[in-house]
Design an enzyme around this catalytic site. Structure first.
Site, PDB file in Angstrom:
ATOM      1  N   CYS A 261       0.803  -1.237   0.000  1.00  0.00           N
ATOM      2  CA  CYS A 261       0.000   0.000   0.000  1.00  0.00           C
ATOM      3  C   CYS A 261       0.832   1.282   0.000  1.00  0.00           C
ATOM      4  CB  CYS A 261      -0.940  -0.010   1.187  1.00  0.00           C
ATOM      5  SG  CYS A 261      -2.017  -1.439   1.173  1.00  0.00           S
ATOM      6  N   ARG A 328       5.829  -8.057  -0.265  1.00  0.00           N
ATOM      7  CA  ARG A 328       5.780  -7.047  -1.326  1.00  0.00           C
ATOM      8  C   ARG A 328       6.423  -5.736  -0.847  1.00  0.00           C
ATOM      9  NH1 ARG A 328      -0.412  -7.377  -2.972  1.00  0.00           N
ATOM     10  NH2 ARG A 328      -0.562  -8.042  -0.795  1.00  0.00           N
TER      11      ARG A 328
HETATM   12  C1  UGA Z   1      -1.657   0.357   5.429  1.00  0.00           C
HETATM   13  C2  UGA Z   1      -2.521   1.265   6.306  1.00  0.00           C
HETATM   14  O1  UGA Z   1      -1.985   1.306   7.627  1.00  0.00           O
HETATM   15  C3  UGA Z   1      -3.972   0.761   6.351  1.00  0.00           C
HETATM   16  O2  UGA Z   1      -4.771   1.670   7.103  1.00  0.00           O
HETATM   17  C4  UGA Z   1      -4.512   0.678   4.931  1.00  0.00           C
HETATM   18  O3  UGA Z   1      -5.830   0.166   4.909  1.00  0.00           O
HETATM   19  C5  UGA Z   1      -3.610  -0.246   4.122  1.00  0.00           C
HETATM   20  O4  UGA Z   1      -2.253   0.272   4.130  1.00  0.00           O
HETATM   21  C6  UGA Z   1      -4.149  -0.272   2.707  1.00  0.00           C
HETATM   22  O5  UGA Z   1      -4.183   0.789   2.064  1.00  0.00           O
HETATM   23  O6  UGA Z   1      -4.654  -1.318   2.279  1.00  0.00           O
HETATM   24  P1  UGA Z   1      -0.461  -2.035   5.772  1.00  0.00           P
HETATM   25  O7  UGA Z   1       0.329  -1.655   4.562  1.00  0.00           O
HETATM   26  O8  UGA Z   1      -1.136  -3.348   5.811  1.00  0.00           O
HETATM   27  O9  UGA Z   1      -1.618  -0.934   6.036  1.00  0.00           O
HETATM   28  O10 UGA Z   1       0.502  -1.996   7.043  1.00  0.00           O
HETATM   29  P2  UGA Z   1       1.007  -0.859   8.060  1.00  0.00           P
HETATM   30  O11 UGA Z   1       0.809  -1.349   9.420  1.00  0.00           O
HETATM   31  O12 UGA Z   1       0.436   0.458   7.734  1.00  0.00           O
HETATM   32  O13 UGA Z   1       2.583  -0.841   7.757  1.00  0.00           O
HETATM   33  C7  UGA Z   1       3.119  -0.356   6.531  1.00  0.00           C
HETATM   34  C8  UGA Z   1       4.622  -0.266   6.600  1.00  0.00           C
HETATM   35  O14 UGA Z   1       5.031   0.812   7.436  1.00  0.00           O
HETATM   36  C9  UGA Z   1       5.320  -1.509   7.175  1.00  0.00           C
HETATM   37  O15 UGA Z   1       6.451  -1.810   6.392  1.00  0.00           O
HETATM   38  C10 UGA Z   1       5.733  -1.086   8.564  1.00  0.00           C
HETATM   39  O16 UGA Z   1       6.866  -1.771   9.036  1.00  0.00           O
HETATM   40  C11 UGA Z   1       6.018   0.382   8.368  1.00  0.00           C
HETATM   41  N1  UGA Z   1       5.902   1.180   9.594  1.00  0.00           N
HETATM   42  C12 UGA Z   1       4.707   1.338  10.204  1.00  0.00           C
HETATM   43  C13 UGA Z   1       7.035   1.796  10.124  1.00  0.00           C
HETATM   44  O17 UGA Z   1       8.161   1.677   9.595  1.00  0.00           O
HETATM   45  N2  UGA Z   1       6.898   2.538  11.257  1.00  0.00           N
HETATM   46  C14 UGA Z   1       5.715   2.710  11.889  1.00  0.00           C
HETATM   47  O18 UGA Z   1       5.673   3.430  12.900  1.00  0.00           O
HETATM   48  C15 UGA Z   1       4.590   2.089  11.344  1.00  0.00           C
END
Ligand code: UGA
Length: 433
Positions: A261, A328
């Site tokens: 995403c 991904r």
């Molecule tokens: C993200 C959004 O959080 C969801 O609300 C949304 O519905 C989704 O995309 C989508 O559009 O379908 P997701 O990609 O599943 O969800 O996972 P996240 O928890 O958001 O993490 C994304 C990335 O950011 C991961 O690689 C995670 O490690 C990283 N991240 C997250 C950080 O490096 N630091 C943080 O503080 C939080």
């Protein structure tokens, strides 16, 4: 209610299973026959905590069905969720061909009122293109229909919990008829439900993801500054996070955001703004900072070890985040690739994502897959942590230290407390602390 979900991927499957769990009758239309066979046999094609169990339960209780046939989907229900993929084109924009196909084929088969709902993340005003397409292909132009936007905010790894307990529900509609269907659909949800026009709803989703990505890149830059000045980014984030206007979530520094995403949505948002004559420069920086993270991490490892050539390096975590087998756009891909190019010998371990990773990096001279975290650490000159799985926080670090050639821990996700691991005799490097 009866609900049809088109697309049996992450969002479609979770949406279908959760609506069935709430008592609705759900038919998921997925065009890949092998996937439908798998689903019908009660198996989930993706790993998501609790999903397979909930899917099986609802199938058994007669609320969840699967088909490859869109016609069947349209006969089943008037409420059609479009949950197909919107992959990235080479120029960064979203490829909406699957959405177009659903709109076109639905229009051709439609005999009575349908509510078409976009759930996938789409560029603003996609609803207009769906409407135009439906109008073009309708056999009988007098058949009524609505197009609505109802973006999904669930995260991989906590998809069910997020779906059932959202912070808010956003619905973009243009008619009272559509509104009353959503009111019925979401009547048991306690969170705020925001009714708006479809363009606003589409933008809420896209802007939310871009904003969250921006928070991550922001804190990652702060982390770099912390390393230079001797401050602790975790405490900086805590201190900032107490301010309700900022909030603590998504301020965890690390090796950058990945997944299906954020990288794609940030790119698409920049491109979309550009198409409307706007330069969303701030997001270009967000992207640049993020792309730099894995490179900087490998530089760090190289600086610590002086040279990584022919050295054994253990790697814990390959998934782009914990509780998923999804790799991904995972930062681990770039990190592993760079380390291989530097001549390192890698021993990789992830609780769920190794099979997917093997497709990109098959086992060979420089790449081995370990059965558990201890085997990955065996004989290693350094151990890298790339995903913050709970499992890694519970390992016996004393045993790990004994197994390693050099007790060097490079924690790309800040899962350990520096003082504690250092007291065990590790040379410990974190991000921004
Ligand atoms: C993200 C959004 O959080 C969801 O609300 C949304 O519905 C989704 O995309 C989508 O559009 O379908 P997701 O990609 O599943 O969800 O996972 P996240 O928890 O958001 O993490 C994304 C990335 O950011 C991961 O690689 C995670 O490690 C990283 N991240 C997250 C950080 O490096 N630091 C943080 O503080 C939080």
């Amino acid at each position: 209610m009866k609900i049809t979900v088109v697309g049996g991927g992450y969002v479609g499957l979770t949406t279908g299973v959760c609506f069935a769990h709430l008592g609705h009758q759900v038919l998921i239309v997925e065009k890949i026959p092998q996937k439908v066979e798998l689903l019908k046999s009660g198996k989930s094609p993706i790993y998501e905590p609790g999903l397979e169990e909930l899917m099986q339960k609802n199938m058994k209780e007669g609320r969840l069905f699967f088909t490859t046939d869109l016609r069947e989907g349209l006969e089943f229900s008037d409420v059609i969720f479009i949950c197909v993929g919107t992959p990235q084109r080479p120029d960064g924009s979203a490829d909406l061909s699957q959405v177009e196909e659903v709109a076109r084929e639905t229009a051709k088969l439609m005999k009575s009122y349908k509510l078409l709902i976009e759930k996938s993340t789409v560029p603003v005003n996609t609803h207009k293109l769906i409407k135009k397409t439906v109008q073009r292909y309708l056999k009988d132009p007098s058949i009524p229909y609505d197009v609505a936007s109802n973006p999904e905010f669930l995260r991989e790894g906590s998809a069910i919990e997020d779906f059932l307990n959202p912070d808010r529900i956003v619905v973009g509609i243009e008619s009272e008829r559509a509104k009353s269907i959503f009111e019925e659909l979401y009547k048991d949800f306690k969170c705020p439900i925001i009714y708006t026009d479809p363009a606003t709803s589409e933008l809420i989703k896209h802007a939310s993801n871009s904003f969250l990505a921006m928070k991550i890149s922001f804190i990652n830059m702060v982390a770099d500054l912390c390393e230079k000045v001797g401050a602790d980014v975790k405490l900086v984030a805590d201190g900032m996070g107490y301010d309700k206007r900022i909030g603590r979530h998504f301020l965890n520094a690390g090796i950058g955001y990945g997944g299906s995403c954020f990288p794609k949505d940030v790119k698409a948002f920049i491109k979309m703004a550009e198409d409307y004559g706007l330069n969303f420069g701030i997001l270009r920086e967000v992207e640049r900072i993020n792309q730099e993270r894995p490179v900087k991490f490998v530089e760090k490892v190289k600086n610590i070890l002086w040279s990584v050539k022919e050295k054994k390096i253990g790697v814990w975590g390959l998934a782009f985040k914990p509780n998923t087998d999804d790799i991904r756009e995972a930062p681990s891909i770039k990190i592993v690739d760079l380390l291989i190019k530097e001549g390192a010998y890698l021993s990789l371990y992830d609780p769920k994502a190794m099979e997917n990773f093997k497709m990109l990096f098959p086992e060979g001279k420089q790449v081995k897959y370990a059965k558990d975290p201890y085997i990955a650490a065996e004989g290693a000159s350094a151990l890298l942590i790339l995903t913050e799985w709970d499992e890694f926080m519970k390992v016996d670090l004393k045993r790990v230290k004994e197994l390693m050639e050099l007790p060097i821990l490079v924690d790309g996700r800040n899962i350990f407390e520096p003082k504690e691991v250092k007291s065990l005799g590790f040379e410990y490097y974190a991000i921004g602390r």
